[in-house]
Design a protein around this motif. Structure first.
Motif, PDB file in Angstrom:
ATOM      1  N   SER A   1      -1.555   3.942  -5.211  1.00  0.00           N
ATOM      2  CA  SER A   1      -2.340   4.951  -5.929  1.00  0.00           C
ATOM      3  C   SER A   1      -1.475   5.678  -6.950  1.00  0.00           C
ATOM      4  O   SER A   1      -0.238   5.653  -6.872  1.00  0.00           O
ATOM      5  CB  SER A   1      -2.923   5.957  -4.948  1.00  0.00           C
ATOM      6  OG  SER A   1      -1.884   6.731  -4.371  1.00  0.00           O
ATOM      7  N   ARG A   2      -2.136   6.307  -7.882  1.00  0.00           N
ATOM      8  CA  ARG A   2      -1.419   7.104  -8.881  1.00  0.00           C
ATOM      9  C   ARG A   2      -0.685   8.254  -8.200  1.00  0.00           C
ATOM     10  O   ARG A   2       0.452   8.567  -8.555  1.00  0.00           O
ATOM     11  CB  ARG A   2      -2.387   7.652  -9.916  1.00  0.00           C
ATOM     12  CG  ARG A   2      -1.660   8.500 -10.961  1.00  0.00           C
ATOM     13  CD  ARG A   2      -2.537   9.435 -11.700  1.00  0.00           C
ATOM     14  NE  ARG A   2      -3.435   8.755 -12.599  1.00  0.00           N
ATOM     15  CZ  ARG A   2      -4.042   9.352 -13.611  1.00  0.00           C
ATOM     16  NH1 ARG A   2      -3.840  10.610 -13.836  1.00  0.00           N
ATOM     17  NH2 ARG A   2      -4.858   8.693 -14.376  1.00  0.00           N
ATOM     18  N   ALA A   3      -1.313   8.878  -7.227  1.00  0.00           N
ATOM     19  CA  ALA A   3      -0.678  10.000  -6.512  1.00  0.00           C
ATOM     20  C   ALA A   3       0.619   9.556  -5.836  1.00  0.00           C
ATOM     21  O   ALA A   3       1.630  10.275  -5.874  1.00  0.00           O
ATOM     22  CB  ALA A   3      -1.649  10.580  -5.486  1.00  0.00           C
ATOM     23  N   ALA A   4       0.612   8.368  -5.230  1.00  0.00           N
ATOM     24  CA  ALA A   4       1.821   7.851  -4.585  1.00  0.00           C
ATOM     25  C   ALA A   4       2.902   7.547  -5.619  1.00  0.00           C
ATOM     26  O   ALA A   4       4.087   7.804  -5.389  1.00  0.00           O
ATOM     27  CB  ALA A   4       1.491   6.604  -3.776  1.00  0.00           C
ATOM     28  N   PHE A   5       2.506   7.000  -6.777  1.00  0.00           N
ATOM     29  CA  PHE A   5       3.463   6.710  -7.847  1.00  0.00           C
ATOM     30  C   PHE A   5       4.097   8.005  -8.356  1.00  0.00           C
ATOM     31  O   PHE A   5       5.315   8.096  -8.511  1.00  0.00           O
ATOM     32  CB  PHE A   5       2.758   5.969  -8.985  1.00  0.00           C
ATOM     33  CG  PHE A   5       3.615   5.761 -10.198  1.00  0.00           C
ATOM     34  CD1 PHE A   5       4.671   4.871 -10.178  1.00  0.00           C
ATOM     35  CD2 PHE A   5       3.366   6.465 -11.366  1.00  0.00           C
ATOM     36  CE1 PHE A   5       5.479   4.685 -11.300  1.00  0.00           C
ATOM     37  CE2 PHE A   5       4.154   6.283 -12.489  1.00  0.00           C
ATOM     38  CZ  PHE A   5       5.215   5.390 -12.448  1.00  0.00           C
ATOM     39  N   ILE A   6       3.280   9.005  -8.601  1.00  0.00           N
ATOM     40  CA  ILE A   6       3.793  10.290  -9.097  1.00  0.00           C
ATOM     41  C   ILE A   6       4.728  10.919  -8.063  1.00  0.00           C
ATOM     42  O   ILE A   6       5.793  11.438  -8.413  1.00  0.00           O
ATOM     43  CB  ILE A   6       2.633  11.237  -9.459  1.00  0.00           C
ATOM     44  CG1 ILE A   6       1.925  10.699 -10.703  1.00  0.00           C
ATOM     45  CG2 ILE A   6       3.120  12.663  -9.675  1.00  0.00           C
ATOM     46  CD1 ILE A   6       0.652  11.425 -11.056  1.00  0.00           C
ATOM     47  N   ALA A   7       4.348  10.846  -6.797  1.00  0.00           N
ATOM     48  CA  ALA A   7       5.200  11.399  -5.739  1.00  0.00           C
ATOM     49  C   ALA A   7       6.540  10.669  -5.685  1.00  0.00           C
ATOM     50  O   ALA A   7       7.595  11.310  -5.541  1.00  0.00           O
ATOM     51  CB  ALA A   7       4.486  11.313  -4.392  1.00  0.00           C
TER      52      ALA A   7
ATOM     53  N   ASP B   1       0.843  -1.189   0.000  1.00  0.00           N
ATOM     54  CA  ASP B   1       0.000   0.000   0.000  1.00  0.00           C
ATOM     55  C   ASP B   1       0.881   1.243   0.000  1.00  0.00           C
ATOM     56  O   ASP B   1       2.096   1.156   0.049  1.00  0.00           O
ATOM     57  CB  ASP B   1      -1.014  -0.009   1.147  1.00  0.00           C
ATOM     58  CG  ASP B   1      -0.389   0.145   2.524  1.00  0.00           C
ATOM     59  OD1 ASP B   1       0.692   0.741   2.617  1.00  0.00           O
ATOM     60  OD2 ASP B   1      -0.985  -0.316   3.501  1.00  0.00           O
ATOM     61  N   ASP B   2       0.244   2.412  -0.030  1.00  0.00           N
ATOM     62  CA  ASP B   2       0.973   3.661  -0.183  1.00  0.00           C
ATOM     63  C   ASP B   2       1.906   3.986   0.976  1.00  0.00           C
ATOM     64  O   ASP B   2       2.824   4.778   0.823  1.00  0.00           O
ATOM     65  CB  ASP B   2      -0.012   4.823  -0.377  1.00  0.00           C
ATOM     66  CG  ASP B   2      -0.665   4.791  -1.748  1.00  0.00           C
ATOM     67  OD1 ASP B   2      -0.140   4.087  -2.637  1.00  0.00           O
ATOM     68  OD2 ASP B   2      -1.692   5.464  -1.933  1.00  0.00           O
ATOM     69  N   ARG B   3       1.695   3.383   2.150  1.00  0.00           N
ATOM     70  CA  ARG B   3       2.541   3.685   3.305  1.00  0.00           C
ATOM     71  C   ARG B   3       3.853   2.914   3.279  1.00  0.00           C
ATOM     72  O   ARG B   3       4.827   3.330   3.883  1.00  0.00           O
ATOM     73  CB  ARG B   3       1.780   3.389   4.586  1.00  0.00           C
ATOM     74  CG  ARG B   3       0.584   4.314   4.810  1.00  0.00           C
ATOM     75  CD  ARG B   3      -0.099   3.959   6.098  1.00  0.00           C
ATOM     76  NE  ARG B   3      -0.455   2.549   6.097  1.00  0.00           N
ATOM     77  CZ  ARG B   3      -1.702   2.084   6.108  1.00  0.00           C
ATOM     78  NH1 ARG B   3      -2.700   2.903   6.167  1.00  0.00           N
ATOM     79  NH2 ARG B   3      -1.942   0.796   6.104  1.00  0.00           N
ATOM     80  N   GLU B   4       3.893   1.787   2.595  1.00  0.00           N
ATOM     81  CA  GLU B   4       5.119   0.980   2.537  1.00  0.00           C
ATOM     82  C   GLU B   4       6.136   1.648   1.620  1.00  0.00           C
ATOM     83  O   GLU B   4       5.775   2.295   0.643  1.00  0.00           O
ATOM     84  CB  GLU B   4       4.797  -0.412   1.982  1.00  0.00           C
ATOM     85  CG  GLU B   4       3.932  -1.245   2.894  1.00  0.00           C
ATOM     86  CD  GLU B   4       3.653  -2.611   2.295  1.00  0.00           C
ATOM     87  OE1 GLU B   4       4.544  -3.159   1.623  1.00  0.00           O
ATOM     88  OE2 GLU B   4       2.544  -3.110   2.503  1.00  0.00           O
ATOM     89  N   PRO B   5       7.423   1.467   1.909  1.00  0.00           N
ATOM     90  CA  PRO B   5       8.445   2.050   1.022  1.00  0.00           C
ATOM     91  C   PRO B   5       8.456   1.343  -0.333  1.00  0.00           C
ATOM     92  O   PRO B   5       8.142   0.161  -0.443  1.00  0.00           O
ATOM     93  CB  PRO B   5       9.757   1.827   1.776  1.00  0.00           C
ATOM     94  CG  PRO B   5       9.470   0.767   2.778  1.00  0.00           C
ATOM     95  CD  PRO B   5       8.004   0.789   3.061  1.00  0.00           C
ATOM     96  N   TRP B   6       8.829   2.096  -1.348  1.00  0.00           N
ATOM     97  CA  TRP B   6       8.921   1.548  -2.703  1.00  0.00           C
ATOM     98  C   TRP B   6      10.231   0.775  -2.822  1.00  0.00           C
ATOM     99  O   TRP B   6      11.208   1.096  -2.152  1.00  0.00           O
ATOM    100  CB  TRP B   6       8.902   2.676  -3.727  1.00  0.00           C
ATOM    101  CG  TRP B   6       7.582   3.365  -3.831  1.00  0.00           C
ATOM    102  CD1 TRP B   6       7.103   4.352  -3.015  1.00  0.00           C
ATOM    103  CD2 TRP B   6       6.571   3.133  -4.808  1.00  0.00           C
ATOM    104  NE1 TRP B   6       5.861   4.744  -3.434  1.00  0.00           N
ATOM    105  CE2 TRP B   6       5.505   4.018  -4.528  1.00  0.00           C
ATOM    106  CE3 TRP B   6       6.448   2.255  -5.877  1.00  0.00           C
ATOM    107  CZ2 TRP B   6       4.351   4.060  -5.285  1.00  0.00           C
ATOM    108  CZ3 TRP B   6       5.298   2.308  -6.642  1.00  0.00           C
ATOM    109  CH2 TRP B   6       4.258   3.196  -6.345  1.00  0.00           C
ATOM    110  N   PRO B   7      10.283  -0.237  -3.683  1.00  0.00           N
ATOM    111  CA  PRO B   7      11.561  -0.955  -3.880  1.00  0.00           C
ATOM    112  C   PRO B   7      12.594  -0.042  -4.544  1.00  0.00           C
ATOM    113  O   PRO B   7      12.248   0.960  -5.160  1.00  0.00           O
ATOM    114  CB  PRO B   7      11.174  -2.117  -4.807  1.00  0.00           C
ATOM    115  CG  PRO B   7       9.873  -1.747  -5.408  1.00  0.00           C
ATOM    116  CD  PRO B   7       9.206  -0.789  -4.484  1.00  0.00           C
ATOM    117  N   ASP B   8      13.888  -0.410  -4.394  1.00  0.00           N
ATOM    118  CA  ASP B   8      14.955   0.400  -4.995  1.00  0.00           C
ATOM    119  C   ASP B   8      14.793   0.510  -6.506  1.00  0.00           C
ATOM    120  O   ASP B   8      15.023   1.563  -7.084  1.00  0.00           O
ATOM    121  CB  ASP B   8      16.329  -0.190  -4.664  1.00  0.00           C
ATOM    122  CG  ASP B   8      16.675  -0.015  -3.189  1.00  0.00           C
ATOM    123  OD1 ASP B   8      16.075   0.866  -2.533  1.00  0.00           O
ATOM    124  OD2 ASP B   8      17.529  -0.775  -2.698  1.00  0.00           O
TER     125      ASP B   8
END
Length: 188
Positions: free
Chosen positions: A169-175, A2-9
């Motif tokens: 979410s798209r907003a999290a991806f864009i951020a 989900d949006d709270r978890e960190p994104w992978p490298d």
């Protein structure tokens, strides 16, 4: 995820773009980039004013030269000028439309896409091509209905919302993409 978890490298997305999506995104990319740069606001006015300046300068040149001091037929010159102005406008619009259609046809042939976004580089691989760019080349992300555009130099990466990881979410991806771009630009 989900949006709270960190994104992978290295963020890896897999998707297939429909030709209609590519055509619409190509048209909107041009408009979106023009809007972001501010050139869309006065783009046509600037273009027409440039043509008027050229017309008036050529008219003044022919009027002020002593060896060309004969009565200049202003109406035929003005008609020719207007014909050239609108013909060039039509040619530019037709070329843009043809280019968008061509990009849509190419996307159908490319098949599935794999996009990898790391800390420094972005790479998109398809059946027919591979594009890679440093993230410092990225311009601000453009949001369109159902897709996100990442403009990079002379090309843009189209990412459909359906390609985003489940729960993101798209907003999290864009951020996240914007953050990676900002960090890379600061490091470069």
């Amino acid at each position: 995820m989900d949006d709270r978890e960190p994104w992978p490298d290295i963020l890896t997305l897999r998707y297939r773009l429909a030709p209609a999506v590519v055509a619409r995104a190509s048209q909107m990319l041009t408009k979106g980039l023009a809007k972001q740069s501010g050139s869309r606001k006065f783009g046509w006015l600037t273009w027409v004013c440039g043509w008027v300046v050229i017309f008036l300068a050529s008219l003044a040149y022919f009027r002020l030269r002593p060896d060309l001091a004969y009565d200049l037929p202003v109406f035929p010159l003005l008609a020719t000028f207007l014909f050239g102005l609108f013909t060039s406008l039509v040619v530019v619009m037709l070329h843009q439309r043809r280019l968008c259609r061509h990009l849509a046809e190419l996307s159908a042939a490319e098949g599935d896409s794999t996009l990898q976004i790391g800390a420094e580089r972005l790479r998109e691989q398809t059946r027919l091509s591979a594009r890679e760019a440093d993230l410092s080349l990225a311009r601000p992300v453009v949001e369109l209905p159902d897709v996100t555009l990442i403009p990079l130099g002379t090309f843009g990466i189209i990412v459909p919302d359906s390609a985003l990881p489940e729960g993101r979410s798209r907003a999290a991806f864009i951020a996240e993409v914007s953050d990676r771009v900002a960090r890379r630009k600061a490091a470069a």
